[in-house]
Write an enzyme that holds these catalytic residues in place. Sequence first.
Site, PDB file in Angstrom:
ATOM      1  N   ASP A  93     -10.585  -0.127  -1.957  1.00 57.40           N
ATOM      2  CA  ASP A  93      -9.209   0.274  -2.273  1.00 57.40           C
ATOM      3  C   ASP A  93      -8.336  -0.957  -2.508  1.00 57.40           C
ATOM      4  O   ASP A  93      -7.913  -1.628  -1.574  1.00 57.40           O
ATOM      5  CB  ASP A  93      -8.667   1.115  -1.107  1.00 57.40           C
TER       6      ASP A  93
ATOM      7  N   LYS B 281       7.076  -2.462   0.652  1.00 59.92           N
ATOM      8  CA  LYS B 281       5.977  -2.188   1.589  1.00 59.92           C
ATOM      9  C   LYS B 281       5.439  -3.475   2.209  1.00 59.92           C
ATOM     10  O   LYS B 281       4.979  -3.493   3.339  1.00 59.92           O
ATOM     11  CB  LYS B 281       4.858  -1.466   0.838  1.00 59.92           C
TER      12      LYS B 281
ATOM     13  N   ASP C 183       1.529   9.364  -0.854  1.00 59.18           N
ATOM     14  CA  ASP C 183       0.986   8.012  -0.938  1.00 59.18           C
ATOM     15  C   ASP C 183       2.170   7.083  -1.195  1.00 59.18           C
ATOM     16  O   ASP C 183       2.719   7.060  -2.283  1.00 59.18           O
ATOM     17  CB  ASP C 183      -0.039   7.954  -2.083  1.00 59.18           C
TER      18      ASP C 183
ATOM     19  N   GLU D 240      -5.275   4.988   3.971  1.00 56.35           N
ATOM     20  CA  GLU D 240      -5.465   5.282   2.551  1.00 56.35           C
ATOM     21  C   GLU D 240      -6.931   5.493   2.155  1.00 56.35           C
ATOM     22  O   GLU D 240      -7.254   6.495   1.516  1.00 56.35           O
ATOM     23  CB  GLU D 240      -4.814   4.185   1.696  1.00 56.35           C
TER      24      GLU D 240
END
Lengths: 231, 607
Positions: free
Chosen positions: B194, B72, B9, B172
């Site tokens: 999420d 990211k 992850d 994810e």
Amino acid sequence: MVSAEAGAHADSVGDVNNSGAGVPSKCVACGETLISPLVCVACATLRPPKSEFNHFARLGLPLQYSIDAKELERRFLILVRGLHPDQFSTDSREDRALAEQLAAQLNDSYRVIRDPVMRADYLLELEGGPSRENQKSTPKAFLMEMLDINEEIEQAEAQLDAPARENLQKVRASLAARRAQLIQGFPEGFKTLAECEGIRRAAIAQVIRERLNVCSYLEGLLVKIDELLLR
Amino acid sequence: MTAPAIGIDLGTTNSLAACVGSDGKPAAIRGADGEVIVPSCVSFAESGAAIVGRAARRRAVEDPRNTIFSVKRLMGKGIENLTEIERRLCPCEFVPAEGKLIKLRIRGREYTPQEISAMILREVADRASAALGETVTKAVITVPAYFDESQKQATMAAGKIAGLEVLRIVNEPTAAALAYGLDGLHDGVIAVYDLGGGTFDISILKIESGVFRVLATNGDASLGGDDFDRALMDLLIPLWEKAGGSRADLADPGIIQSLRQEAERAKIQLSSSATADILYERGSYPFRAAIAREDLEAAISPLFERSLGPCRRALADAELTIDRVDAVVLVGGATYTPLVRRRVEAFFNKKPYDALNPMEVVALGAAVQAKKLEGGFRNLLLLDVTPLSLGVETYGGAVDKVIARNTTIPARGKSEYTTFADNQTAIVFSIVQGERELAKDCRPLGQLILRGIPAMPAGMPRVEMNFHIDSDGLLTVTALERRSGAQAKVEIVPKHGLTLDEITRLVLEAAVNAKEDFRAARLATLRADAEFILKKLDAQMQRFGGRLDAQTRREIVEARDGLADAMRGESGDAIDGAHQYLEDVARVLVELTMDDAAASALRGKLV
Ligand SMILES: [Zn+2]
């Protein structure tokens, strides 16, 4: 500029025998009866497509409008388990590439067959009826009526307060009901189409096309209203 | 021996790895330091060596200009579509590079976000190798479901640069659903909410006897817990100003970093208590204050609201009403926030199901998929979707959608085009991604040029475009003129991505430098750790040194100087050994600190 509906592959009907239970043949590898020409789920053999099968054939369904939703779901799950590339992740590169192709075809067919309007559109073309491009007309009375509805939506869009939203919900409900009603007529329409020939057949195909056009017009409005309601 | 494939992850704020054990269950991998989480932070030491993770995060206040957080958020982005917030995230210099790529200039060297991400991946994989006792070479890496093609490909490239064989890029929320499914969640419709550090995803899935089918996914690629921290920082800044700080000082990245860390700490405290004590000690304007949970909630409520639009859209796309959802699961660190839990529960009218750790669940699911792709879990199957529509720009700038959003992958689509001028022998197709009607409002993915069309009147050629999205979600486009047989094919390399050549070059560079880098990075990390502990120790000695007996005090001072000496040397092992020794000798100080804190907490209560 765009002539074909995206994704609706106009395959020829003659590729596979769609009559009866829609089962094309037996597996050359293990002799089991195939439920789809794409894969033998009994021995996990992928079958390279010599030519493209139509959406009904890929799912092993008879070439008819009425489908059993549960049966469609069941077949899709069995087949996708059989040919998804992840099931071949430790096999050769060729097998994985073939699985990618076949899974994309299966997903595409499932998407078209599951949707009552896309399915009707597709079947009508397979049956030689007019395509959307060839016949774009909708009944005149319908268009007149839609002028009013469009105006109502535009007014609501300008306000978009609580009463306007409530009104949009009402319009949405009535349009959705209308679309559902049209869809309910398709099984009968296609049954009649299959029984008729010549001029009568052409006339029925015209009616189905016109109703499909109404359906997609309504669909467009529903999408627009949904977008407004989400604002 | 090679290790099993792992799941990684790669998060905005934190990263971690997991692996399926011999019991067939996924578990997070713990590093030698006992920690599962690796902060997604890279800091560059003076030598240029990259320090990754916890040690890097500790350097943020001292050396903010050479410390990168939240890389990211920069993945797959062009310099022109960076938001102000994203610019503020990185105190270092952005350099426009060829092809409108972003590069970061740090200590005189330029890095792409892919390279920085690769360093984080490398660290996570190295820790996993050490823990498993075998070298990790294969991984499944997760990305937000709502990442576009450029962002997904950038992540794939980062994996390759890190020297990993990327078995699959998995979304994810889908990975989280997989972990929950394996954990015994019943068949039915589930919603995965999420909220990570920098991205928000909502996915609606149907689970039926081992097949995990994503029905719809939606999200916001620039909404996350980072924004909560920022909202809290906006509450802290006026307090800091009241203590004498001035707006001008806020240009100092060190001040911003330390306020940000204080905000993060306060946020975590507010998850479990009604108020958070702020004790800001750094710089010339220290202050104490208390922030109530209500203040934080008022500040983040509008941010939470932004997540509900995507939830409604996903439900509409899945053709489901809220009452058809059987279970809601929470994923991501930001879902620890009580307001988020409360409001998600209210929206779905269902208590969230949270049997698994929201911080780990994505990595666990990725590990399951990794095992599957190595031939395990025959009965599990993941059917994901493409989150955004793909299409072709037509004459006049409109978009003709060829594959609609939320189509199950692998997917294909076909569309036909023709020429608009007589004797036109070539057509340029622009491939775009997005939901807007005009191509200029969508993300450009690349171009395909079809040449060699025989001269014909306008409208005569029949050009068939075929789109194929593979199970990684990556797109290939082919064009064929049916009358002449002229063909063209492209694997779409996004405008802001790295070309295959660039990736290969970076992989080679990384391999050549790996040994040297590793030594330098280890040394830099050990030094940074030692520096940190020395500073802490000196402060503790000042407070509590007087309570120690002479013998202990002398031992500690000697051990301290031993570490300081070792730090000046070039031997990593010497630093490590001296550090270990100091920790052992100085344990008594830690105990004193804790006793003291407990006593003052008790006093506080009595007052
Ligand atoms: Zn067979």
